[in-house]
Design a protein around this motif. Structure first.
Motif, PDB file in Angstrom:
ATOM      1  N   TYR A  96       0.828  -1.207   0.000  1.00 49.94           N
ATOM      2  CA  TYR A  96       0.000   0.000   0.000  1.00 49.94           C
ATOM      3  C   TYR A  96       0.864   1.260   0.000  1.00 49.94           C
ATOM      4  N   LEU A  97       1.874   1.303   0.874  1.00 49.18           N
ATOM      5  CA  LEU A  97       2.698   2.495   0.981  1.00 49.18           C
ATOM      6  C   LEU A  97       3.583   2.684  -0.245  1.00 49.18           C
ATOM      7  N   VAL A  98       4.084   1.577  -0.824  1.00 46.39           N
ATOM      8  CA  VAL A  98       4.866   1.706  -2.054  1.00 46.39           C
ATOM      9  C   VAL A  98       3.997   2.281  -3.172  1.00 46.39           C
ATOM     10  N   TYR A  99       2.760   1.791  -3.270  1.00 42.56           N
ATOM     11  CA  TYR A  99       1.826   2.294  -4.290  1.00 42.56           C
ATOM     12  C   TYR A  99       1.559   3.778  -4.096  1.00 42.56           C
ATOM     13  N   LYS A 100       1.256   4.165  -2.862  1.00 44.43           N
ATOM     14  CA  LYS A 100       0.960   5.573  -2.590  1.00 44.43           C
ATOM     15  C   LYS A 100       2.199   6.451  -2.739  1.00 44.43           C
ATOM     16  N   LEU A 101       3.371   5.875  -2.443  1.00 42.58           N
ATOM     17  CA  LEU A 101       4.617   6.626  -2.591  1.00 42.58           C
ATOM     18  C   LEU A 101       4.881   6.938  -4.056  1.00 42.58           C
ATOM     19  N   LYS A 102       4.567   5.994  -4.927  1.00 41.26           N
ATOM     20  CA  LYS A 102       4.731   6.235  -6.363  1.00 41.26           C
ATOM     21  C   LYS A 102       3.763   7.313  -6.835  1.00 41.26           C
TER      22      LYS A 102
ATOM     23  N   VAL B  67       7.964  11.976   0.541  1.00 45.91           N
ATOM     24  CA  VAL B  67       7.432  11.471   1.799  1.00 45.91           C
ATOM     25  C   VAL B  67       6.463  12.481   2.411  1.00 45.91           C
ATOM     26  N   GLY B  68       6.697  13.757   2.167  1.00 48.39           N
ATOM     27  CA  GLY B  68       5.789  14.787   2.667  1.00 48.39           C
ATOM     28  C   GLY B  68       4.397  14.638   2.067  1.00 48.39           C
ATOM     29  N   LYS B  69       4.331  14.467   0.738  1.00 48.63           N
ATOM     30  CA  LYS B  69       3.039  14.272   0.078  1.00 48.63           C
ATOM     31  C   LYS B  69       2.410  12.949   0.499  1.00 48.63           C
ATOM     32  N   LEU B  70       3.255  11.932   0.702  1.00 51.57           N
ATOM     33  CA  LEU B  70       2.746  10.632   1.137  1.00 51.57           C
ATOM     34  C   LEU B  70       2.095  10.757   2.510  1.00 51.57           C
TER      35      LEU B  70
ATOM     36  N   ASN C 212      14.334   4.185  -4.245  1.00 51.44           N
ATOM     37  CA  ASN C 212      14.328   2.919  -4.987  1.00 51.44           C
ATOM     38  C   ASN C 212      12.937   2.543  -5.447  1.00 51.44           C
ATOM     39  N   ALA C 213      11.926   2.822  -4.644  1.00 49.71           N
ATOM     40  CA  ALA C 213      10.553   2.471  -5.001  1.00 49.71           C
ATOM     41  C   ALA C 213      10.123   3.187  -6.265  1.00 49.71           C
ATOM     42  N   VAL C 214      10.424   4.476  -6.341  1.00 45.70           N
ATOM     43  CA  VAL C 214      10.051   5.263  -7.533  1.00 45.70           C
ATOM     44  C   VAL C 214      10.915   4.867  -8.718  1.00 45.70           C
ATOM     45  N   ALA C 215      12.237   4.620  -8.473  1.00 44.05           N
ATOM     46  CA  ALA C 215      13.137   4.257  -9.572  1.00 44.05           C
ATOM     47  C   ALA C 215      12.720   2.948 -10.216  1.00 44.05           C
ATOM     48  N   SER C 216      12.344   1.954  -9.393  1.00 42.51           N
ATOM     49  CA  SER C 216      11.934   0.667  -9.953  1.00 42.51           C
ATOM     50  C   SER C 216      10.647   0.798 -10.727  1.00 42.51           C
ATOM     51  N   SER C 217       9.775   1.750 -10.301  1.00 37.84           N
ATOM     52  CA  SER C 217       8.532   1.975 -11.030  1.00 37.84           C
ATOM     53  C   SER C 217       8.824   2.578 -12.391  1.00 37.84           C
ATOM     54  N   GLU C 218       9.743   3.551 -12.433  1.00 38.93           N
ATOM     55  CA  GLU C 218      10.095   4.178 -13.707  1.00 38.93           C
ATOM     56  C   GLU C 218      10.767   3.181 -14.652  1.00 38.93           C
ATOM     57  N   THR C 219      11.567   2.270 -14.099  1.00 34.77           N
ATOM     58  CA  THR C 219      12.259   1.282 -14.927  1.00 34.77           C
ATOM     59  C   THR C 219      11.275   0.377 -15.646  1.00 34.77           C
ATOM     60  N   ARG C 220      10.168   0.043 -14.968  1.00 34.19           N
ATOM     61  CA  ARG C 220       9.208  -0.893 -15.537  1.00 34.19           C
ATOM     62  C   ARG C 220       8.317  -0.258 -16.585  1.00 34.19           C
TER      63      ARG C 220
END
Length: 455
Positions: A407-413, A419-422, A446-454
């Motif tokens: 859930y937090l990884v999804y919302k972080l993306k 983290v402030g917006k999260l 890393n969470a956002v970077a892996s999302s962009e990579t995919r």
């Protein structure tokens, strides 16, 4: 004086002569060979109790000699392979060909004498070639901080013959840890695994105790007796029921049978074993009987640092054991695998590497291949209905942690890594949120970077 006959094969004169002098001082009879051809001649001419074999030689390498000596049906004596430039691949190949042990030079005097003594004893006790039975390859335990702590506890447990209970998720490596304890114990007997399919009420008695009430039939050893001087492994303890549960409980309660067999008992169970045991008094008694030395294997997602090591291990093992092409994994591919949640744990990782070697092309395994393979992996590894998330099969605490992580990884993306917006999005105070992210092992970058990579 020990009259065991040892052949030392090494192309370096100083090492060859030093090892010979040490072994002769200990009372062994020693032959030496300076190259592969001399080793062939000596091996064919004499009967040895042990061969110390160097890998790298100018004419014939040690692996080639191992293949030659094992091809007629198994090595005639234990072989300890030595190398100053060893690799995981070489060690695996040597073990597959029947080597008793693989050691790296330089080796200490105490370590050398210990290995020599153990190898000779093993060859004499079996009364057959040390390599005639296919060795079970023990997978890496892992080098992460979590697994280093677990490894130390397992080594301590191996020093005693008290019951061990290993808990953890399915596919996390519970049986592999049990095999590690068995190997560390240096027991003479086998590692015997109980088969749940043979535990029906009609067959459990004969399967476990080997008692056949028909006087016209010859009695055969039961599973517990076959574990003599070794280890009896009971997988998925929470699934044992009926007559099998009664037999195992009675055998352990008497203790005399296990003591007479000199048998170690190791059981594994899911993390919810205590809750399951509370609903079954017989299982509860057995649980407390076995839970003397408790060990818990963490899920693979909780130790991502172990993923590259496991990937390399499988990528080097399958080419030797299953004749698959060798393909290294690119750094990007390994990083992507580190960030996968691994609902199927090590079992899922093993299957994925195997599939990539079977169906992939040549050269490095790319990030794109890994992404495609992960998309093809079943989302429900343990047969959960398609409308349920994978964590529905976990105990409540672990399910909650996995839900919070996803859930937090999804919302972080969604928040672009802020983290402030999260904190505003999920309604948490920022300090508490930072602690929660650290506790769940979530790195915002890393969470956002892996999302962009995919994408």
């Amino acid at each position: 004086m020990n009259q065991a006959h040892i052949l030392v094969v090494d192309d370096e004169p100083d090492i060859r002569e030093l090892v010979r002098d040490i072994l002769e001082d200990e009372g062994y009879r020693v032959d030496v060979a300076e190259n592969g051809q001399a080793a062939r001649t000596s091996f064919a001419k004499h009967t040895h109790d042990l061969v110390l074999l160097d890998i790298w030689m100018p004419d014939v390498d040690g692996i080639t000699l191992l293949k030659e000596w094992s091809s007629p049906g198994g090595l005639a004596c234990p072989v300890v392979v030595m190398s100053g430039h060893g690799s995981v691949e070489t060690a695996i190949e040597a073990t597959r060909l029947g080597a008793h042990d693989f050691v790296q030079k330089p080796i200490s005097l105490a370590r050398l004498l210990s290995i020599v003594s153990q190898a000779i004893d093993a060859g004499r006790k079996t009364g057959r070639p040390q390599a005639s039975a296919s060795p079970v390859l023990v997978e890496p335990i892992g080098s992460s901080a979590l697994m280093q702590v677990l490894r130390n506890k397992a080594e301590q447990a191996a020093e005693h013959k008290l019951p061990v209970l290993i808990t953890g998720e399915k596919g996390s490596g519970r049986e592999n840890l049990a095999r590690f304890i068995h190997v560390q114990s240096a027991q003479d007997g086998d590692f015997v695994v109980m088969d749940h399919a043979k535990l029906s009420d009609d067959s459990a008695h004969a399967y476990l105790l080997g008692i056949d009430e028909d006087p016209g039939k010859e009695k055969s050893a039961g599973l517990i007796a076959r574990a003599r001087n070794g280890t009896l492994f009971i997988p998925d303890l929470q699934e044992v029921n009926g007559e099998a549960l009664n037999i195992i409980a009675r055998t352990l309660e008497s203790e005399s049978a296990i003591t007479a067999l000199d048998c170690r008992v190791i059981a594994s169970a899911g993390s919810d074993i205590l809750n399951r045991a509370r609903d079954d008094s017989r299982l509860q008694q057995l649980y407390y009987r076995l839970n003397v030395l408790p060990l818990q294997v963490p899920a693979l997602r909780d130790r991502p640092d172990d993923v590259p090591e496991l990937v390399r291990f499988y990528a080097e093992t399958f080419p030797n054991s299953e004749n698959l092409p060798y393909r290294p994994f690119s750094v990007a591919a390994q990083n992507r695998l580190r960030n996968h949640s691994w609902p199927g744990n090590i079992r899922e990782l093993r299957n994925l590497v195997q599939r990539l070697l079977v169906l992939g092309g040549d050269g490095e395994v790319s990030l794109g291949e890994v992404e495609e393979a992960l998309q093809q992996s079943p989302a429900e590894p343990y047969g959960i209905a398609p409308d349920h998330p994978p964590f529905f099969n976990l105990p409540l605490r672990e399910a909650r942690e996995q839900f919070e992580r996803e859930y937090l990884v999804y919302k972080l993306k969604e928040a672009g890594g802020s983290v402030g917006k999260l904190a505003e999005s999920v309604g948490m105070e920022r300090t508490h949120l930072y602690r929660k992210l650290r506790a769940l092992g979530i790195d915002s970058k890393n969470a956002v970077a892996s999302s962009e990579t995919r994408k």
